[in-house]
Scaffold this motif. Sequence first.
Motif, short mmCIF file in Angstrom:
data_model
loop_
_atom_site.label_atom_id
_atom_site.label_comp_id
_atom_site.label_asym_id
_atom_site.label_seq_id
_atom_site.Cartn_x
_atom_site.Cartn_y
_atom_site.Cartn_z
N ILE A 43 20.58 62.53 66.11
CA ILE A 43 19.52 63.54 66.20
C ILE A 43 19.11 63.98 64.81
CG2 ILE A 43 18.96 65.85 67.02
CD1 ILE A 43 21.03 65.37 69.29
N GLY A 44 20.12 64.23 63.96
CA GLY A 44 19.83 64.67 62.60
C GLY A 44 19.05 63.66 61.80
N LEU A 45 19.28 62.38 62.02
CA LEU A 45 18.58 61.35 61.26
C LEU A 45 17.14 61.15 61.74
CD1 LEU A 45 21.44 58.73 60.81
CD2 LEU A 45 20.31 60.05 59.00
N VAL A 46 16.95 61.11 63.06
CA VAL A 46 15.59 60.87 63.55
C VAL A 46 14.68 62.06 63.26
CG1 VAL A 46 15.96 61.74 65.89
CG2 VAL A 46 14.26 59.95 65.49
N LEU A 47 15.25 63.26 63.18
CA LEU A 47 14.46 64.46 62.87
C LEU A 47 14.64 64.90 61.42
CD1 LEU A 47 15.14 66.56 66.10
CD2 LEU A 47 13.33 64.88 65.67
N ASN A 48 15.21 64.02 60.59
CA ASN A 48 15.58 64.38 59.23
C ASN A 48 14.36 64.80 58.41
OD1 ASN A 48 16.36 63.97 56.32
ND2 ASN A 48 18.29 63.45 57.32
N PRO A 49 14.40 65.99 57.79
CA PRO A 49 13.25 66.46 57.00
C PRO A 49 13.23 65.91 55.58
CG PRO A 49 14.93 68.15 57.07
CD PRO A 49 15.44 67.02 57.92
N ASN A 50 14.25 65.12 55.19
CA ASN A 50 14.31 64.58 53.83
C ASN A 50 13.55 63.27 53.74
OD1 ASN A 50 16.00 66.71 53.02
ND2 ASN A 50 17.80 65.62 53.77
N TYR A 51 13.23 62.89 52.53
CA TYR A 51 12.45 61.68 52.34
C TYR A 51 13.30 60.41 52.42
CZ TYR A 51 8.48 64.54 50.93
OH TYR A 51 7.44 65.44 50.93
N SER A 52 14.52 60.47 51.94
CA SER A 52 15.29 59.23 51.85
C SER A 52 16.78 59.45 52.09
CB SER A 52 15.09 58.58 50.48
OG SER A 52 15.44 59.50 49.45
N PRO A 53 17.21 59.72 53.34
CA PRO A 53 18.64 59.76 53.62
C PRO A 53 19.26 58.40 53.36
CG PRO A 53 17.39 59.69 55.66
CD PRO A 53 16.39 59.88 54.55
N GLN A 54 20.54 58.39 53.01
CA GLN A 54 21.21 57.15 52.64
C GLN A 54 21.78 56.46 53.87
OE1 GLN A 54 21.23 55.91 49.39
NE2 GLN A 54 19.74 57.57 49.20
N PHE A 55 21.56 55.16 53.97
CA PHE A 55 22.13 54.35 55.05
C PHE A 55 23.01 53.26 54.43
CE2 PHE A 55 18.24 56.09 56.85
CZ PHE A 55 18.66 56.52 58.09
N THR A 56 24.02 52.83 55.20
CA THR A 56 24.89 51.76 54.77
C THR A 56 25.07 50.77 55.91
OG1 THR A 56 27.01 52.73 55.51
CG2 THR A 56 26.16 53.45 53.36
N ASP A 57 25.74 49.66 55.62
CA ASP A 57 26.01 48.68 56.67
C ASP A 57 26.83 49.28 57.80
OD1 ASP A 57 24.68 46.96 55.03
OD2 ASP A 57 26.40 45.69 54.53
N ALA A 58 27.64 50.30 57.50
CA ALA A 58 28.49 50.93 58.52
C ALA A 58 27.68 51.68 59.56
CB ALA A 58 29.50 51.87 57.87
N ASP A 59 26.40 51.90 59.32
CA ASP A 59 25.55 52.58 60.30
C ASP A 59 25.08 51.64 61.41
OD1 ASP A 59 25.52 55.22 59.20
OD2 ASP A 59 24.17 54.51 57.63
N PHE A 60 25.40 50.35 61.30
CA PHE A 60 25.00 49.38 62.31
C PHE A 60 26.17 49.11 63.25
CE2 PHE A 60 22.03 48.95 58.96
CZ PHE A 60 20.86 48.43 59.49
N PHE A 61 25.90 49.12 64.54
CA PHE A 61 26.95 48.92 65.54
C PHE A 61 27.70 47.61 65.27
CE2 PHE A 61 28.33 47.02 69.58
CZ PHE A 61 29.22 48.02 70.01
#
Length: 590
Positions: A43-61
């Motif tokens: 929820i926090g990511l899809v509604l994130n008000p920031n321009y560039s939250p950090q993602f990594t390979d660990a975010d993929f199932f």
Amino acid sequence: MMLRRLRIEHFRGIKSAEWTINRRLIGLVGAGDSTKTTLLDAIGLVLNPNYSPQFTDADFFGLDLTKNVVIEAAISDLPDNLVKESQLGKDRSGIMPDGTLVHDPVDGAEECLVVRLTVTPELEPTWEVVRPESDDARPITAGQRRQLGFFRLGDLPDFHLRWARGSALSNLIDGGNGAASVILGAHREARAAVFNTQPNALHAAAATAQRAAGNFGAAKFGKLRPGLEPSSATSAHALVLHDGEVPLSSLGLGTRRLTSLSIQDQATEDGSIIAIDEVEHGLEPHRLAQALHHLKKRTSADGLQVIMTTHSPITVKSLSAGDFVVVHADGAGATTCYPVPDDLDTVQGTFRSAPEALLGRRVLVGEGATEVGFLRGLLRHWDSERIAADQAPSAAIGTVVVNGGGGTQSTQRAQIFRNLGYPTCMLIDNDDRSIDHSVKDAEAVGVEVCRWTSGSALEDEVVRALPAEGLQAVVDLAVEIRGAQSILATVGAKLGHSPLTGIVVDRWQAQTGIDAQKIRTAIAGAAKTKHNEWFKREDRGEELATVVIAHWAGLEETHLMKVIGQLRAFAYPTAPDPMESEPGEPAADD
């Protein structure tokens, strides 16, 4: 604003999840690793008000980089500015009361925006507004997402106790810039104060440094002296809340977190969507209850939506049953969210009597106190065997024992847990025909029912099955609980005989001339004598289980051991039959 629907694909521990939401206060409960926090993070990511939250390979199932992460949220109660035609007004969809999305906000549908976050294997995020039944997608900016009002409470508690850029405390100042001017003025005064101090050891050290620098030809200094660094004036991190002379950052975790949460709460606007992970963290029961009361009042009065996770029985007891959503993860990536129905008469009582069950994975319902104690005694024995064999005990598996409260209430509680997605097993007596119909109702929804021989209660089954030495051990235990005279009198009364003499069961047949089977029946009846029961407490039921365990060798073909085998198979889903090993020996590998 209100989150009405959430869809997740390929994100962290969730391969797929769809959740329809109709409430403003939501407590997510479930066993550990059931992906509750992952739901909040999504929820926090899809509604994130920031321009560039950090993602990594660990975010993929499963760290599978062949598929995109997709998180989709439907938001209703939209701010007027956001639905102007110049903004996103032409991109509105509709959501029906059952959560079904439709292309337009037609009659019967509530208008909403469907925001989709897609993260590619190149770790590039894209936020778009999409519409069902259409391939059209329109980018949504960080500024527009900010108008959706998502706020994560309780994160970085010490940060929000400071007037730092972006902190909730700074947001309480009109314009958000007041702290910078205050800290700048204070810093300039402090610099002047340091410059004007009387000569001291710092000045002597500065003079020594000046002479040494001259010897090296470093530079021709006018006068070196101690002073505060001007650049530190640009950081408002130095300005922190104090209680008198004590900075709040030095207080306990619970006080810091609750104060931080309250500041963040004040910094949110009406209509915000607030997420809180582990709301109970660092809080005593009374402070947790007050915080929950305040949050619930805010959702009722101010149009806020609060979504929180919890592992606390206090939270379960403090909120209404209808405030909870049970989260289950099937181990293969599918997450299911079960809203608790608030229209069932016994839900509230069930939750408050057994809040720990909501935090487990499998529920064993004992009809009453004796059965609960008996089940706990069995689990403790089996756990010790499994630990010795390097196997998971019941706590690791998530098997929780619940007191059913007796009679039809037990079957109702079992049905509630089963309907909320918990595998549920119920141990009940078989001497009360009035509950047969409710037992069938429980079985119909998938409750596994374990009952003794027809006409028998737990005491009947144990006394009937145990060998002579086991029967004697049961009577000896009863003597410890009730005293010898009470046992002799009640058993004698059941036999229609004057009080017996001596606590030796083998001699009672000679004393009375009554056959052994009738003596066993009398012992079982005496154990159940109303207001004088031998084992009608959880601790006594556990002691009875200890006696049975010590004497169950050779009882493989009895109904007693058949039921015990069913209970073990449920508590440890891949466990062997309990009689495959003698008491005290390690069980076979699962």
